[in-house]
Design a protein around this motif. Structure first.
Motif, short mmCIF file in Angstrom:
data_model
loop_
_atom_site.label_atom_id
_atom_site.label_comp_id
_atom_site.label_asym_id
_atom_site.label_seq_id
_atom_site.Cartn_x
_atom_site.Cartn_y
_atom_site.Cartn_z
N HIS A 63 3.32 16.49 -10.78
CA HIS A 63 2.47 15.91 -9.74
C HIS A 63 1.23 15.35 -10.41
N GLU A 64 1.10 14.02 -10.37
CA GLU A 64 -0.09 13.38 -10.92
C GLU A 64 -0.89 12.75 -9.79
N PRO A 65 -2.19 12.51 -10.02
CA PRO A 65 -3.03 11.96 -8.95
C PRO A 65 -2.52 10.61 -8.44
N GLY A 66 -2.78 10.36 -7.18
CA GLY A 66 -2.35 9.12 -6.53
C GLY A 66 -1.14 9.37 -5.67
N ASP A 67 -1.33 10.00 -4.51
CA ASP A 67 -0.19 10.40 -3.70
C ASP A 67 0.31 9.26 -2.83
N VAL A 68 1.55 9.40 -2.38
CA VAL A 68 2.16 8.44 -1.46
C VAL A 68 1.96 9.02 -0.07
N SER A 69 0.86 8.65 0.56
CA SER A 69 0.48 9.28 1.82
C SER A 69 -0.17 8.28 2.75
N SER A 70 -0.36 8.71 3.99
CA SER A 70 -0.94 7.85 5.02
C SER A 70 -2.40 7.52 4.77
N THR A 71 -3.07 8.26 3.89
CA THR A 71 -4.49 8.04 3.63
C THR A 71 -4.76 7.29 2.33
N HIS A 72 -3.69 6.93 1.60
CA HIS A 72 -3.86 6.25 0.31
C HIS A 72 -3.60 4.76 0.51
N HIS A 73 -4.68 3.99 0.58
CA HIS A 73 -4.56 2.58 0.94
C HIS A 73 -4.65 1.64 -0.27
N GLU A 74 -4.56 2.18 -1.47
CA GLU A 74 -4.53 1.32 -2.64
C GLU A 74 -3.12 0.74 -2.81
N PRO A 75 -3.01 -0.43 -3.46
CA PRO A 75 -1.69 -1.03 -3.66
C PRO A 75 -0.95 -0.37 -4.83
N VAL A 76 0.36 -0.35 -4.73
CA VAL A 76 1.16 0.08 -5.88
C VAL A 76 1.13 -1.04 -6.91
N LEU A 77 1.21 -0.65 -8.19
CA LEU A 77 1.08 -1.61 -9.29
C LEU A 77 2.26 -1.46 -10.24
N PRO A 78 2.63 -2.54 -10.92
CA PRO A 78 3.72 -2.45 -11.90
C PRO A 78 3.44 -1.37 -12.94
N GLY A 79 4.46 -0.57 -13.23
CA GLY A 79 4.32 0.53 -14.18
C GLY A 79 4.08 1.87 -13.55
N MET A 80 3.72 1.89 -12.26
CA MET A 80 3.54 3.17 -11.57
C MET A 80 4.90 3.81 -11.30
N CYS A 81 4.93 5.13 -11.37
CA CYS A 81 6.15 5.88 -11.07
C CYS A 81 5.80 6.98 -10.08
N PHE A 82 6.58 7.05 -8.99
CA PHE A 82 6.28 8.05 -7.97
C PHE A 82 7.54 8.43 -7.22
N SER A 83 7.42 9.53 -6.48
CA SER A 83 8.56 10.03 -5.71
C SER A 83 8.54 9.48 -4.30
N GLU A 130 0.83 -1.20 0.00
CA GLU A 130 0.00 0.00 0.00
C GLU A 130 0.87 1.25 0.00
N PHE A 131 0.38 2.28 -0.68
CA PHE A 131 1.06 3.57 -0.63
C PHE A 131 1.21 4.03 0.82
N ALA A 132 0.19 3.80 1.63
CA ALA A 132 0.23 4.24 3.03
C ALA A 132 1.36 3.55 3.79
N ASP A 133 1.68 2.31 3.43
CA ASP A 133 2.75 1.60 4.12
C ASP A 133 4.12 2.20 3.78
N LEU A 134 4.27 2.70 2.57
CA LEU A 134 5.52 3.38 2.20
C LEU A 134 5.68 4.65 3.03
N ASP A 135 4.61 5.42 3.13
CA ASP A 135 4.65 6.64 3.94
C ASP A 135 4.99 6.30 5.39
N LEU A 136 4.36 5.25 5.91
CA LEU A 136 4.59 4.86 7.30
C LEU A 136 6.04 4.46 7.54
N ALA A 137 6.63 3.74 6.59
CA ALA A 137 8.00 3.26 6.76
C ALA A 137 8.96 4.43 6.93
#
Length: 362
Positions: free
Chosen positions: A301-321, A267-274
């Motif tokens: 900046h594109e939609p889909g932030d790496v934050s504590s409230t974003h609980h969707e899983p990261v998927l192959p092909g996604m690119c983020f900071s 999950e994006f939220a787990d990355l933020d938490l780490a």
């Protein structure tokens, strides 16, 4: 029209219960058609629907714009004195709900709603956003090259650091360096911060002059063939104090803890938490004042932030900071940022520029 990309958008629309949509974001129109123009106050829109399971598109263009022939199945042109609303009404299915994106200005949206362009009107930006968030192989290679250029530009930036230089003078010289390296433009206004200025995460370069011992933060990005890069590095300009070393090392460990976790299904939220946990455990939690990161591609900046409230899983092909930071007002600001692409077997970090603490010869 890129039928493969259009099919992905239409599949996303179907999940929303929609069979038609109007796209007005110029970058999304380029993504789907290969046609780009900046319309400013004028109307530009792509209508998407499906006929017999095949994407069908109509592009609405002012005749002032560059020729759009072949960009869509149908191109409808009009003059400055024409009202585009009736032209759109002639294309839409009034008995079905109509999706619109978040960029459709109220001066066009409200007349379309009042005229019954669809049985209802619903926000459907997510249909395009989700398609754009998964980069294909060609897009990924463009993202890699944009970051390779950014790595080389960071080395140039470090070479500009000397006592007495201003933030503004370094920032103003960066575009020329980007272009000499093959990029077209900045992907956002560069951030150059000396000393306590770096405690403002979005500091605008000004006339501040570097003093020996100031820490220096560069947050910069370029565009390469329309795709964006984004990277932040923080440097010392004299033997660092114990406090500076502690803050820098905390941010570096936070960055690397989050990056090590990137894999499909996390999950994006787990990355933020780490990352946040490392900073909180070091006692600096209240000084990490923003989300961990953001998705990136045609826009910085594109939609889909790496934050504590974003609980969707990261998927192959996604690119983020991944960009943790510590910002202590009046004292110090440190941020270390990389871009990551999610792969089937884990992840790829696009930036090669070192995380190791570096003292510049200022």
């Amino acid at each position: 029209m890129n039928k493969q990309r259009a099919s992905k958008v239409l599949a996303n629309l179907r999940e929303l219960g929609l069979g038609q949509a109007i796209v007005t974001d110029p970058l999304s129109i380029w993504y789907l058609t290969g046609y780009y123009t900046e319309p400013y106050e004028r109307f530009l829109a792509l209508y998407l629907t499906e006929e017999g399971g095949v994407p069908r598109s109509t592009l609405f263009c002012n005749r002032l714009f560059p020729d759009a022939t072949g960009a869509a199945d149908e191109v409808v042109t009009f003059d400055d004195t024409d009202d585009p609303v009736p032209l759109v009404l002639a294309a839409t299915d009034h008995a079905e709900p109509l999706g619109v994106d978040k960029d459709l200005a109220a001066r066009w949206l409200l007349p379309l709603m009042e005229a019954g362009a669809g049985a209802s009107v619903r926000l459907a930006s997510v249909a395009v956003d989700r398609a754009r968030s998964i980069k294909d192989d060609a897009e990924q290679e463009l993202m890699r090259e944009a970051s390779r250029i950014n790595d080389r530009a960071m080395a140039w930036l470090a070479d500009q650091v000397r006592v007495g230089v201003t933030e503004r003078s370094i920032a103003e010289g960066l575009l020329g360096e980007y272009r000499s390296l093959g990029a077209e433009d900045h992907s956002f206004s560069p951030i150059v911060s000396f000393g306590a200025n770096a405690a403002d995460p979005h500091h605008e370069p000004d006339g501040t002059r570097l003093e020996k011992g100031d820490m220096v933060l560069f947050d910069v990005g370029c565009k390469y063939r329309a795709y964006c890069s984004d990277m932040t590095r923080t440097f010392f300009t004299a033997a660092p104090t114990a406090h500076q070393v502690e803050v820098y090392d905390t941010v570096r460990r936070a960055n690397e803890a989050a990056e090590a976790l990137i894999a499909p299904g996390v999950e994006f939220a787990d990355l933020d938490l780490a990352a946040r946990r490392v900073i909180e455990d070091a006692g600096y939690g209240r000084y990490f004042t923003h989300r961990l990161g953001h998705q990136i591609g045609l826009s910085d900046h594109e939609p889909g932030d790496v934050s504590s409230t974003h609980h969707e899983p990261v998927l192959p092909g996604m690119c983020f900071s991944i960009e943790p930071g510590i910002y202590i007002p009046g004292d110090i600001g440190v941020r270390i940022e990389d871009l990551a692409i999610v792969r089937e077997d884990g992840h790829e970090i696009l930036n090669a520029y070192t995380h190791e603490p570096t003292t510049l010869d200022a």
